[in-house]
Design an enzyme around this catalytic site. Structure first.
Site, PDB file in Angstrom:
ATOM      1  N   CYS A  48       0.671  -1.295  -0.020  1.00 23.68           N
ATOM      2  CA  CYS A  48       0.198  -0.218  -0.507  1.00 23.68           C
ATOM      3  C   CYS A  48       0.564   0.911  -0.317  1.00 23.68           C
ATOM      4  O   CYS A  48       1.814   1.410  -1.265  1.00 23.68           O
ATOM      5  CB  CYS A  48      -1.443  -0.106   1.369  1.00 23.68           C
ATOM      6  SG  CYS A  48      -2.359   1.180   0.838  1.00 23.68           S
ATOM      7  N   HIS A  54      -3.844  -6.169   1.037  1.00 30.32           N
ATOM      8  CA  HIS A  54      -3.298  -5.823   2.802  1.00 30.32           C
ATOM      9  C   HIS A  54      -3.746  -7.423   1.799  1.00 30.32           C
ATOM     10  O   HIS A  54      -4.602  -7.622   2.022  1.00 30.32           O
ATOM     11  CB  HIS A  54      -4.033  -5.581   3.495  1.00 30.32           C
ATOM     12  CG  HIS A  54      -3.429  -3.939   3.422  1.00 30.32           C
ATOM     13  ND1 HIS A  54      -2.680  -3.587   3.814  1.00 30.32           N
ATOM     14  CD2 HIS A  54      -4.159  -2.535   2.723  1.00 30.32           C
ATOM     15  CE1 HIS A  54      -2.559  -1.885   3.572  1.00 30.32           C
ATOM     16  NE2 HIS A  54      -3.872  -1.663   2.430  1.00 30.32           N
TER      17      HIS A  54
END
Length: 513
Positions: free
Chosen positions: A336, A447
């Site tokens: 991310c 994630h």
């Protein structure tokens, strides 16, 4: 409202409220009750997207799973994600409301209280018992007048309260007595008793102290809960990272040492919990360059303020260490915000994270990122894009995870996508992330990258090969317990220590199983 309510409060932050809440949710579910968790306001950088795409605190998502429920935004209507020392991104009913400094946030309280009460009423109408969680201490006197998460919420829900204290950090006598002394008589009357959490040693040595506290407080001790090691349940926020004793020298020289760079606004570090259970891997979190030098693999995790964490990497010299490792072919991974940092450039023209700005990245991947105004919060499945780089059967391994990001990243000519990704309820597959030709540097927005056991094995073997510490093909990767197995173990641990008959009596319930 129809549900009865029990609220878990703590004498301090990190006393164990979240885990106690999850344990009680599981126990009540095992005993036949229709139970749900609730936290009016959560301040955490670990978050989770619901099936509907609403962002809530990860602790409430875990508590929902403990209760046998799909996580829902009504369980956590307000989420605060700190983005500076004085401000936070405010997420209301699962969507970004904006970035607010503390004083400006206080001006929103009337609107927020209405949202909290509405969410609770909807939740209480669907369940017969709600286990609420407080935040920090319920008697922070400078905050109490505008409280919307602790005692005000207990009064609104007409909840019985239990007070959790952390004996591992010491000072429980002052904490318990001080907390009760600062409660008004009406507030104190809501309390059913206290729980001593994270105890180590011979409990008989604590008995005189418990007797003193019960006499002094006029409240029963509802249990002394032993320290629960390696429970595998996601922690609420990075305060728990400091409790991890793992350092790069652990595991011996043969272990694959994976260092997670814990910059100031690190978020969703739960991405790496699964690696802690892999035999032959030493996972550690660090801000120290001397420890970073010992890492075979460096991971840049998510970030709530990517530009500030990028600046921190430069100010501390981490940027040079990361680039040195990459040039030597040692693996560097970005998740991310960490993925964004690995690129050529990050621009924030709308001021999503602060004043509009543009910064040069670490230039390890030929990608550029622009912060967007709309946050993507989606659950997803994925497969490795170029399986030949990883292993011959890697393309069959499915990854499961989620996206939480406001950036849009464009790939240049020097990289290929890292994943093929399918967002829940979407028909099409899209490209995600980027990697160099050898797969020694790669990044992704997904994630939970290491959570699926088979995919985790493929990725760990790949990282080990690049780091010169290959894993045998027949290595018996330890299977992580399923979430249900973890929550059942948690419930067993707490049930053996808690006075559940007294807790049930205070609620006016009886177990049904």
């Amino acid at each position: 409202m129809t549900a009865k309510a029990l609220m878990v409060l703590g004498t301090t932050s990190d006393a164990g409220k979240s885990l106690t809440n999850a344990a009680l949710c599981r126990i009540f579910r095992q005993d036949g009750l229709n139970v749900a968790p609730f936290k009016a306001q959560n301040m955490a950088l670990n978050s989770f997207p619901t099936r509907e795409g609403h962002e809530i605190g990860r602790a409430q998502a875990a508590q929902a799973q403990a209760a046998g429920l799909e996580p829902h935004v009504d369980m956590n209507p307000i989420l605060l994600k700190p983005s500076s020392d004085v401000g936070s991104q405010v997420i209301l009913n699962g969507k970004v409301l904006g970035n607010y400094k503390a004083l400006a946030y206080e001006e929103l309280k009337a609107k927020l209280i209405e949202a909290v009460e509405s969410a609770y009423e909807r939740l209480a109408a669907r369940h017969e018992l709600v286990v609420l969680e407080g935040a920090g201490s319920p008697v922070e006197m400078n905050l109490k007048a505008n409280d919307l998460v602790n005692l005000r919420m207990a009064e609104y829900a007409d909840a019985r309260c239990v007070l959790v204290t952390d004996i591992d950090r010491g000072g429980i006598f002052a904490q318990l007595i001080g907390t009760y002394e600062l409660l008004t008589p009406e507030e104190r009357a809501r309390f059913a008793g206290f729980i001593v959490n994270k105890f180590r040693g011979d409990v008989t040595l604590l008995h005189p102290g418990i007797e003193y506290l019960e006499q002094r407080l006029g409240q029963p001790c509802l249990g002394v809960v032993p320290y629960f090691h390696n429970h595998g349940i996601d922690d609420e926020d990075s305060v728990s990272v400091g409790r991890r004793a793992v350092r790069p020298d652990s595991g011996g020289n043969e272990a694959l040492k994976i260092g997670v760079v814990s910059y100031p606004y690190m978020s969703n570090f739960t991405d790496f919990t699964a690696l802690e259970a892999v035999e032959g891997v030493t996972l550690f979190y660090t801000r120290t360059l001397a420890e970073g030098l010992k890492a075979d693999v460096l991971i840049l995790p998510g970030s709530k303020n990517t530009l500030k964490d990028l600046a921190w990497l430069r100010e501390t010299g981490w940027d040079e260490l990361i680039r040195t490792n990459a040039r030597a072919g040692r693996p560097v991974v970005g998740i991310c915000g960490g993925f964004q940092i690995l690129g050529r450039e990050i621009s924030d023209p709308l001021g999503v994270e602060g004043p509009p700005a543009t910064a040069r990245g670490l230039e390890l991947l030929d990608v550029s990122t622009e912060m967007a105004g709309e946050k993507i919060t989606r659950q997803a499945i994925a497969q490795l894009f170029n399986s030949d780089v990883f292993s011959s059967n890697a393309e069959t391994e499915e990854l499961q995870g989620y996206e939480i990001h406001m950036g849009r990243t464009d790939l240049g000519v020097g990289v290929s996508p890292f994943l093929k990704l399918n967002r829940m309820d979407d028909a099409e597959w899209i490209d995600d992330g980027a990697m160099n030709s050898t797969g020694s540097v790669f990044g992704t927005y997904l994630h939970g990258l290491f959570d699926a056991p088979e995919a985790r094995a493929v990725l760990v073997k790949h990282l080990g090969r690049l780091a010169g510490k290959p894993f045998p093909d027949d290595l018996d990767y330890r299977r992580l317990p399923t979430p249900d197995e973890r929550f059942d173990a948690l419930a067993t641990h707490f049930r053996s220590a808690l006075n559940m008959p007294e807790i049930y009596r205070s609620l006016g319930f009886q177990p049904r199983k």
